[in-house]
Design an enzyme around this catalytic site. Structure first.
Site, mmCIF file in Angstrom:
data_model
loop_
_atom_site.group_PDB
_atom_site.id
_atom_site.type_symbol
_atom_site.label_atom_id
_atom_site.label_comp_id
_atom_site.label_asym_id
_atom_site.label_seq_id
_atom_site.Cartn_x
_atom_site.Cartn_y
_atom_site.Cartn_z
ATOM 1 N N TRP A 102 -11.196 11.549 8.314
ATOM 2 C CA TRP A 102 -12.250 10.717 7.736
ATOM 3 C C TRP A 102 -13.548 10.830 8.513
ATOM 4 C CZ3 TRP A 102 -11.519 10.055 2.974
ATOM 5 C CH2 TRP A 102 -10.202 9.956 2.477
ATOM 6 N N ASP A 172 -16.317 2.819 10.661
ATOM 7 C CA ASP A 172 -15.559 2.866 9.405
ATOM 8 C C ASP A 172 -14.201 2.225 9.671
ATOM 9 O OD1 ASP A 172 -14.011 3.436 7.221
ATOM 10 O OD2 ASP A 172 -14.099 5.623 7.457
ATOM 11 N N LYS A 196 -6.872 -1.249 1.658
ATOM 12 C CA LYS A 196 -5.785 -1.305 2.631
ATOM 13 C C LYS A 196 -5.526 -2.754 3.056
ATOM 14 C CE LYS A 196 -7.529 3.103 3.617
ATOM 15 N NZ LYS A 196 -6.756 3.931 2.741
HETATM 16 N N1 PMP Z 1 -12.248 6.112 5.680
HETATM 17 C C1 PMP Z 1 -10.969 5.867 5.975
HETATM 18 C C2 PMP Z 1 -10.598 5.526 7.393
HETATM 19 C C3 PMP Z 1 -10.008 5.920 4.966
HETATM 20 O O1 PMP Z 1 -8.721 5.686 5.254
HETATM 21 C C4 PMP Z 1 -10.387 6.237 3.652
HETATM 22 C C5 PMP Z 1 -9.422 6.282 2.490
HETATM 23 N N2 PMP Z 1 -8.123 6.425 2.739
HETATM 24 C C6 PMP Z 1 -11.727 6.506 3.387
HETATM 25 C C7 PMP Z 1 -12.630 6.417 4.422
HETATM 26 C C8 PMP Z 1 -12.210 6.881 2.016
HETATM 27 O O2 PMP Z 1 -12.153 5.782 1.194
HETATM 28 P P1 PMP Z 1 -12.533 5.850 -0.356
HETATM 29 O O3 PMP Z 1 -11.507 6.717 -1.026
HETATM 30 O O4 PMP Z 1 -12.436 4.426 -0.782
HETATM 31 O O5 PMP Z 1 -13.881 6.404 -0.477
#
Ligand code: PMP
Length: 361
Positions: A102, A172, A196
């Site tokens: 991420w 994040d 989550k």
């Molecule tokens: N950052 C983290 C730490 C994540 O776990 C996730 C999704 N699993 C995201 C960003 C991306 O999230 P989204 O699909 O809602 O854009």
């Protein structure tokens, strides 16, 4: 059909009490004669709900004065791009600490707008450890320092808040927000996709310091500008009312559970139950992550013989244990232990793992 034990990484398990409440209120919310999804976001009833949800989040996280709380859309991914647009002028540079998938994606999505500088990375350790602090090359002139306190796929988590010097720290927290107390005053911005630890997908919660909202950023449409969202109480356009409602129910549930101190204790116990079972299996199960960086929320583990993976997944699902397949980047299994996953679920999982080992060991 009874509810299974759900170890999904996201969208993930929600507290059963929250789902039951939403079910009970589905057709007639708050005596309105309509579902909360069918009401105007401008109406008094929804505005009250929205303000209460924000107040609960502020209480839960002890958000200090001088911060705005926003309820946005677009997923964390959209904000990977929108954060640099808002916090940095054209030509500026921001630092990124990359500790997994991420963080990598945050750099990629920011790159069209700024110089997204990788100030530290654990890529050479396959993101199974955190980069040693003495290797961090922080730029004191960076517009901000971005990091991912918990990497959902690799299962690595910071157990402290890094020192960003005078640079605003942007986190994040998609996969560990509300999992334990955190000192919000250490951060310039915290943001998290809801799916989550908060509610359904399609909602992003952001906590942002006022001075960052006052940054000019760059020319952009109003809809991308956080300051506009803040000035309009996150109702610049129609918000995700259903997500906001469920988030409020989750915040209420968290308060009833004893708040984030209690959740932190529960989450620590759940994680150690599973890591102890892995470590005590004589190598039948293995955690690939360096011990000091192990996540409390997402626990990847492998079987000593990957030929057993398919049997493990089929048998666990038949036993009512959902979504244990690991992400392809890491392989093996992953159990996500968010707030809504009770200790009992982890106990059932650990018993299943011991039984599986006895049969296949
Ligand atoms: N950052 C983290 C730490 C994540 O776990 C996730 C999704 N699993 C995201 C960003 C991306 O999230 P989204 O699909 O809602 O854009």
């Amino acid at each position: 059909m009874s509810r299974a034990w759900n170890f999904s990484a996201g969208p993930a398990a929600l507290p059963e009490a929250v789902l039951r409440r939403a079910q009970a209120e589905m057709l007639d919310w708050n005596g309105s004669g309509a579902s909360v999804m069918e009401l105007s976001h401008r109406g008094k009833a929804f505005m009250t709900l929205a303000a209460e949800a924000e107040a609960r989040l502020r209480r839960l996280m002890s958000v200090p004065a001088g911060y705005k709380v926003l309820f946005l859309q677009g997923g964390a991914t959209q904000h990977f791009a929108q954060i640099p647009m808002n916090l940095a002028p054209v030509g500026a540079s921001a630092d990124y600490v990359v500790t997994g998938h991420w963080g990598e994606k945050a750099v990629r999505e920011a790159s069209p707008y700024i110089t997204a500088r990788v100030a530290a990375t654990s890529e050479s350790a396959n993101y199974l450890a955190l980069p040693a602090r003495d290797t961090w090359d922080l730029d004191p002139g960076a517009a901000y320092l971005h990091y991912t306190p918990n990497e959902t796929i690799h299962g690595v988590e910071f157990h402290d808040v890094p020192d960003a010097g005078g640079v605003p720290l942007v986190a994040d927290m998609s996969s560990n927000i509300l999992s334990e107390p955190v000192d919000v005053s250490r951060f310039g911005m915290i943001y998290a996709g809801a799916q989550k630890n908060i509610g359904p997908s399609g909602l992003v919660v952001m906590i942002v310091r006022d001075d960052l909202l006052a940054r000019a950023g760059r020319p952009m449409a109003k809809i991308f500008r956080y300051a506009e969202h803040a000035a309009n109480d996150s109702m610049l356009n129609t918000p995700n009312t259903w997500g906001w409602y469920l988030a409020g129910l989750t915040f209420e549930w968290l308060e009833e559970q004893g708040g984030l101190v209690a959740m932190g204790e529960r989450n620590a116990r759940k994680a150690s139950t599973l890591y102890d079972a892995i470590d005590g299996s004589d190598g039948f199960y293995r955690s690939p992550v360096e011990v000091s960086a192990r996540s409390r929320m997402n626990v990847p583990f492998t079987l000593h013989d990957s030929a057993l993976d398919a049997a493990f997944l089929a048998e666990s699902e038949a036993a009512g244990l959902l979504a244990l397949k690991g992400h392809k980047a890491v392989g093996g299994m992953r159990a996500s232990l968010y707030n809504a996953v009770p200790q009992e679920a982890v106990d059932v999982l650990v018993n299943f793992m011991r039984d599986f080992m006895a049969r296949h060991g």
